[in-house]
Design a protein around this motif. Structure first.
Motif, PDB file in Angstrom:
ATOM      1  N   ARG A   1      -0.133  11.805   2.148  1.00  0.00           N
ATOM      2  CA  ARG A   1       1.093  12.028   1.392  1.00  0.00           C
ATOM      3  C   ARG A   1       1.403  13.516   1.424  1.00  0.00           C
ATOM      4  NH1 ARG A   1       0.170  11.336  -3.783  1.00  0.00           N
ATOM      5  NH2 ARG A   1      -2.088  11.256  -3.587  1.00  0.00           N
TER       6      ARG A   1
ATOM      7  N   ASP B   1       6.504   9.755   8.709  1.00  0.00           N
ATOM      8  CA  ASP B   1       6.546   8.295   8.719  1.00  0.00           C
ATOM      9  C   ASP B   1       5.321   7.756   7.983  1.00  0.00           C
ATOM     10  OD1 ASP B   1       7.358   5.766   9.362  1.00  0.00           O
ATOM     11  OD2 ASP B   1       6.879   5.888  11.504  1.00  0.00           O
TER      12      ASP B   1
ATOM     13  N   LEU C   1     -10.182   8.909   1.188  1.00  0.00           N
ATOM     14  CA  LEU C   1     -10.731   7.890   2.088  1.00  0.00           C
ATOM     15  C   LEU C   1     -10.649   8.365   3.526  1.00  0.00           C
ATOM     16  CD1 LEU C   1      -9.109   4.743   0.439  1.00  0.00           C
ATOM     17  CD2 LEU C   1     -11.510   5.440   0.356  1.00  0.00           C
TER      18      LEU C   1
ATOM     19  N   LYS D   1       0.825  -1.208   0.000  1.00  0.00           N
ATOM     20  CA  LYS D   1       0.000   0.000   0.000  1.00  0.00           C
ATOM     21  C   LYS D   1       0.855   1.252   0.000  1.00  0.00           C
ATOM     22  CE  LYS D   1      -3.167   2.483   3.134  1.00  0.00           C
ATOM     23  NZ  LYS D   1      -4.289   2.358   4.063  1.00  0.00           N
TER      24      LYS D   1
ATOM     25  N   ASP E   1      -6.362   0.441  -0.681  1.00  0.00           N
ATOM     26  CA  ASP E   1      -7.562   0.205   0.132  1.00  0.00           C
ATOM     27  C   ASP E   1      -8.708  -0.277  -0.763  1.00  0.00           C
ATOM     28  OD1 ASP E   1      -6.774   1.172   2.862  1.00  0.00           O
ATOM     29  OD2 ASP E   1      -6.455   3.023   1.809  1.00  0.00           O
TER      30      ASP E   1
ATOM     31  N   LYS F   1      -2.456  17.492  -1.238  1.00  0.00           N
ATOM     32  CA  LYS F   1      -3.089  17.228   0.060  1.00  0.00           C
ATOM     33  C   LYS F   1      -3.118  18.437   0.988  1.00  0.00           C
ATOM     34  CE  LYS F   1      -3.841  12.831  -0.794  1.00  0.00           C
ATOM     35  NZ  LYS F   1      -5.186  12.237  -0.832  1.00  0.00           N
TER      36      LYS F   1
ATOM     37  N   TYR G   1      -7.085   8.601  13.607  1.00  0.00           N
ATOM     38  CA  TYR G   1      -8.520   8.650  13.255  1.00  0.00           C
ATOM     39  C   TYR G   1      -9.373   8.552  14.517  1.00  0.00           C
ATOM     40  CZ  TYR G   1      -7.294   7.924   8.320  1.00  0.00           C
ATOM     41  OH  TYR G   1      -6.782   8.069   7.063  1.00  0.00           O
TER      42      TYR G   1
ATOM     43  N   GLY H   1      -4.761   5.236  -1.297  1.00  0.00           N
ATOM     44  CA  GLY H   1      -6.145   4.775  -1.364  1.00  0.00           C
ATOM     45  C   GLY H   1      -6.382   3.666  -2.386  1.00  0.00           C
TER      46      GLY H   1
HETATM   47  P1  ADP Z   1      -4.308   8.957  -1.698  1.00  0.00           P
HETATM   48  O1  ADP Z   1      -4.593   7.623  -2.306  1.00  0.00           O
HETATM   49  O2  ADP Z   1      -4.453  10.104  -2.646  1.00  0.00           O
HETATM   50  O3  ADP Z   1      -2.998   9.001  -0.986  1.00  0.00           O
HETATM   51  P2  ADP Z   1      -6.653   8.486  -0.023  1.00  0.00           P
HETATM   52  O4  ADP Z   1      -7.358   9.383   0.931  1.00  0.00           O
HETATM   53  O5  ADP Z   1      -7.463   7.888  -1.122  1.00  0.00           O
HETATM   54  O6  ADP Z   1      -5.400   9.276  -0.580  1.00  0.00           O
HETATM   55  O7  ADP Z   1      -6.014   7.264   0.792  1.00  0.00           O
HETATM   56  C1  ADP Z   1      -4.969   7.447   1.668  1.00  0.00           C
HETATM   57  C2  ADP Z   1      -4.765   6.157   2.441  1.00  0.00           C
HETATM   58  O8  ADP Z   1      -3.402   6.067   2.823  1.00  0.00           O
HETATM   59  C3  ADP Z   1      -5.561   6.108   3.729  1.00  0.00           C
HETATM   60  O9  ADP Z   1      -5.804   4.745   4.057  1.00  0.00           O
HETATM   61  C4  ADP Z   1      -4.600   6.725   4.742  1.00  0.00           C
HETATM   62  O10 ADP Z   1      -4.891   6.347   6.058  1.00  0.00           O
HETATM   63  C5  ADP Z   1      -3.293   6.130   4.254  1.00  0.00           C
HETATM   64  N1  ADP Z   1      -2.096   6.908   4.570  1.00  0.00           N
HETATM   65  C6  ADP Z   1      -1.629   7.991   3.910  1.00  0.00           C
HETATM   66  N2  ADP Z   1      -0.475   8.425   4.462  1.00  0.00           N
HETATM   67  C7  ADP Z   1      -0.224   7.597   5.498  1.00  0.00           C
HETATM   68  C8  ADP Z   1       0.834   7.519   6.475  1.00  0.00           C
HETATM   69  N3  ADP Z   1       1.836   8.379   6.477  1.00  0.00           N
HETATM   70  N4  ADP Z   1       0.777   6.519   7.387  1.00  0.00           N
HETATM   71  C9  ADP Z   1      -0.258   5.632   7.371  1.00  0.00           C
HETATM   72  N5  ADP Z   1      -1.273   5.656   6.496  1.00  0.00           N
HETATM   73  C10 ADP Z   1      -1.253   6.623   5.567  1.00  0.00           C
END
Ligand code: ADP
Length: 489
Positions: free
Chosen positions: A311, A364, A391, A15, A21, A316, A374, A18
Motif C-alpha cells: 500500500r 495497480d 507478510l 482482500k 491473508d 510502508k 516475489y 495482510g
Molecule cells: P498490510 O496488511 O499492512 O497491507 P502485509 O505485509 O501484512 O501488509 O500484507 C500485504 C499483503 O497484500 C501481501 O499479501 C501483499 O502481497 C499484498 N499486496 C499489497 N499491495 C498489493 C498490490 N498492489 N498488488 C497485489 N498484492 C498486494
C-alpha cells in the motif's frame, strides 16, 4: 474447540492487505488441528453470489437504526472444511470498495452502521444456527463491537459466557467516528466513557474493543511492545499498558500451499531450493514486463533486481525508495514497484517511472504480478516506518528473494541480518534513504561472492513460515481466554 472468527476480509473472497491473508489461512490451520471454525464476513459486490449456498432464512440484525434484514449465504471450503458465512445486505456491502470508494482515502460515511451489522449479525447467526462458539476471535476495528454486543445484549443468552480475543493487525486503523454514531450501534450511553467506546470525545471502535475483549494480541511480539509506547500507540498506548498482562504477540504465518514457488500456478516457471533455474526464468519475465534490460554483467557489478509491493501509505516507505531510486539505479540496481494508495505517492512514482531507466512502477493491485515480483527479484525492499507483522518478507524469503527491512515490529521478529550466521536478509536501522542504500550496497557486495548469498537464499527458502506454530499459539490463547472468562464470572 468451536471458534467463530469475525473479520472484514479473507482470502480467497476479498482482500486489501495482510488481514485477508491471515483470515484465509489461520482458519484452515486451526481446522487441521481438529477445531471447528466458522468465519463471518460481509458479502461485498466482488464476491459472486452464484458461488455461495443460500442461507437458512433471512437474518434480522438489530441496530440503533432499526432491524436490518440480511441474507446469510455460505460456502464450505472443500480443502479445509472451514465454513464461511457472509452477511449480505446490498445497500450496505454491495459496493466496489471494502471500506471506502476505490482509490479514495476516506471511508464510507456509514461504516459505523456497516460494521455494526457485521458484528451484531455474527452473533445473531449463532442463534439462528444454534451453533455457539467456545471463543470468538475478532479482527481489527471492524470486529471490535463484538465484545460490546456480547456484554450489552447477550448476558442471558447461550453466548453469555463466550470469551473474545481481539487481534490488532494495525494499531493505526481504529474506526473513529463522531460521538453521535454511538446511536447507530444500538449501545447505550453508559458504554460511552473512558472505560468504554469513547476516546478524545469521539467514538473509537478499536479502543472500545481493546478495553473490553477478554484477551488481546497483535501479529508480532515486537509490535505488541511497540504499541505500548507513545511513538506507535496511536493514542492508545496508555490503555495498552494498562492491559499489558492481557496483550500478547503472535507472529503471523503464511499459507505455504498457496505461496509455494514449486507449485505456484501464477509463475511462468516453478522452482525450489534445490534448483533455482525457474527463478531465473521468472526474473527474465519480470524484467520483460517492466521493460528493463537483462543484466549485462559487463561492468563487473552485481546487477540486482529489487522489488517493492504494498500500500502506498507513509507506513510502508515507498517514498524512501523514490528518494533512493536515482542512487540505487546509478549503483547498478534495477527497481520494480507494485502498489496503490496515496495519490501524491502514486504520481511521484509515475513520474519516476517515466523519467528513470532502471525503475518501473505499476500503480495497480495485481495478485498475479505480486507473485511474479516475489519470485523474480533478488531483493524485496521494505523500508517500513512501522510494521505490525508484514507478510511480504515471509513470501519473499519463501521465494528465495532476500528482504531488506527496517529493524522494527514483525520485520525484526522474522528477518535475521546477513551479518549473522542465521542471516536471511538485510536489516536497516531506520527507514531512511541512507540506511536503505547502505543495506542494498551490502547485498551487492554479497552478490559478488555467490557462496555467501546462496547460503542465505537457501536459509531463507527453508525458513519455517507455516501457520502450525502460530495456530497452536492461538489455540493456547483461546484456552486462556476461556479460563479467564470462567474465572471472572
Ligand atoms: P498490510 O496488511 O499492512 O497491507 P502485509 O505485509 O501484512 O501488509 O500484507 C500485504 C499483503 O497484500 C501481501 O499479501 C501483499 O502481497 C499484498 N499486496 C499489497 N499491495 C498489493 C498490490 N498492489 N498488488 C497485489 N498484492 C498486494
Amino acid at each position: 474447540m468451536r471458534v467463530l472468527m469475525v473479520t472484514s476480509e479473507a482470502v480467497p473472497f476479498a482482500k486489501t492487505g495482510g488481514l485477508a491473508d491471515v483470515c484465509g489461512a489461520l482458519p484452515t490451520a486451526l481446522a487441521d488441528l481438529g477445531h471447528d471454525v466458522r468465519v463471518v464476513m460481509p458479502r461485498y459486490r466482488q464476491i459472486d453470489a452464484a458461488t455461495l449456498a443460500p442461507g437458512l432464512a433471512p437474518l434480522g440484525v438489530p441496530t440503533g437504526e432499526g432491524e436490518r434484514w440480511c441474507g446469510v449465504p455460505s460456502r464450505r471450503l472443500s480443502s479445509s472444511g472451514v465454513s464461511f458465512t457472509f452477511i449480505e445486505h446490498d445497500a450496505l456491502f454491495g459496493r466496489s470498495g471494502l471500506y471506502g470508494p476505490s482509490g479514495g482515502v476516506d471511508g464510507y460515511p456509514d461504516n459505523c452502521l456497516r460494521f455494526t451489522v457485521l458484528c451484531r449479525g455474527a452473533l445473531q447467526l449463532c442463534h439462528q444456527l444454534g451453533w455457539f462458539p467456545d471463543v470468538i476471535h475478532c479482527h481489527d476495528w471492524q470486529a471490535s463491537l463484538v465484545p460490546w454486543f456480547l456484554h450489552a445484549f447477550e448476558g442471558a443468552s447461550s453466548l453469555a459466557a463466550t470469551p473474545t480475543l481481539l487481534t490488532v493487525h494495525n494499531q493505526a486503523y481504529q474506526g473513529r467516528f463522531a460521538a453521535e454514531e454511538l446511536l447507530v450501534t444500538g449501545l447505550g450511553r453508559q458504554h460511552f466513557d473512558w472505560r468504554g467506546l469513547e476516546h478524545q470525545g469521539g467514538l473509537n471502535l478499536l479502543k472500545g474493543g481493546l478495553a473490553r475483549a477478554t484477551l488481546l494480541n497483535t501479529v508480532s511480539p515486537t509490535y505488541a511492545q511497540e504499541i505500548q509506547t507513545p511513538e506507535l500507540g496511536e493514542g492508545l498506548d496508555g490503555l495498552l499498558r494498562y492491559r499489558a498482562a492481557d496483550l500478547r504477540g503472535v507472529l503471523n504465518g503464511i499459507d505455504t500451499a498457496l505461496w509455494d514457488p514449486a507449485t505456484d500456478p501464477l509463475l511462468p516457471a516453478r522452482y525450489d531450493a534445490s534448483s533455482l533455474t525457474g527463478k531465473a526464468t521468472c526474473a527474465r519475465e519480470l524484467r520483460w514486463r517492466a521493460g528493463l534490460p537483462e543484466p549485462s554483467g559487463s561492468d563487473g557489478r552485481a546487477q540486482l533486481l529489487a522489488g517493492f509491493i504494498g500500500r502506498l501509505v507513509l507506513q510502508k516507505g515507498a517514498d524512501v525508495i523514490v528518494d533512493a531510486a536515482d542512487r540505487l539505479v546509478a549503483a547498478g540496481v534495477q527497481v520494480v514497484l507494485l502498489g496503490t494508495g496515496d495519490e501524491a505517492q502514486e504520481s511521484d512514482l509515475r513520474a519516476l517511472s517515466s523519467r528513470l531507466d532502471g525503475f518501473h512502477a505499476w500503480i495497480d493491485f495485481d495478485e498475479s504480478l505480486a507473485h511474479l515480483i516475489y519470485a523474480g527479484c533478488d531483493l524485496l525492499l521494505m523500508p517500513s516506518r512501522y510494521e505490525p507483522c508484514g507478510l511480504n518478507q515471509l513470501y519473499a524469503m519463501r521465494y528465495g528473494t532476500l528482504p531488506v527491512v527496517t529493524d522494527i515490529g514483525g520485520l525484526r521478529d522474522s528477518v535475521s541480518d546477513a551479518g549473522l550466521p542465521e542471516g536471511t536478509g538485510f536489516v536497516c536501522a531506520s527507514a531512511t534513504t541512507e540506511d536503505l542504500i547502505e543495506a542494498v550496497a551490502r547485498a551487492q557486495v554479497m552478490a559478488a561472492n555467490p557462496p555467501g548469498l546462496d547460503g542465505m537464499i537457501q536459509r531463507a527458502m527453508s525458513r519455517d513460515s507455516g501457520w502450525d506454530r502460530a495456530a497452536q499459539q492461538y489455540v493456547a490463547l483461546y484456552e486462556e481466554a476461556l479460563e479467564r472468562k470462567k474465572r471472572d464470572q
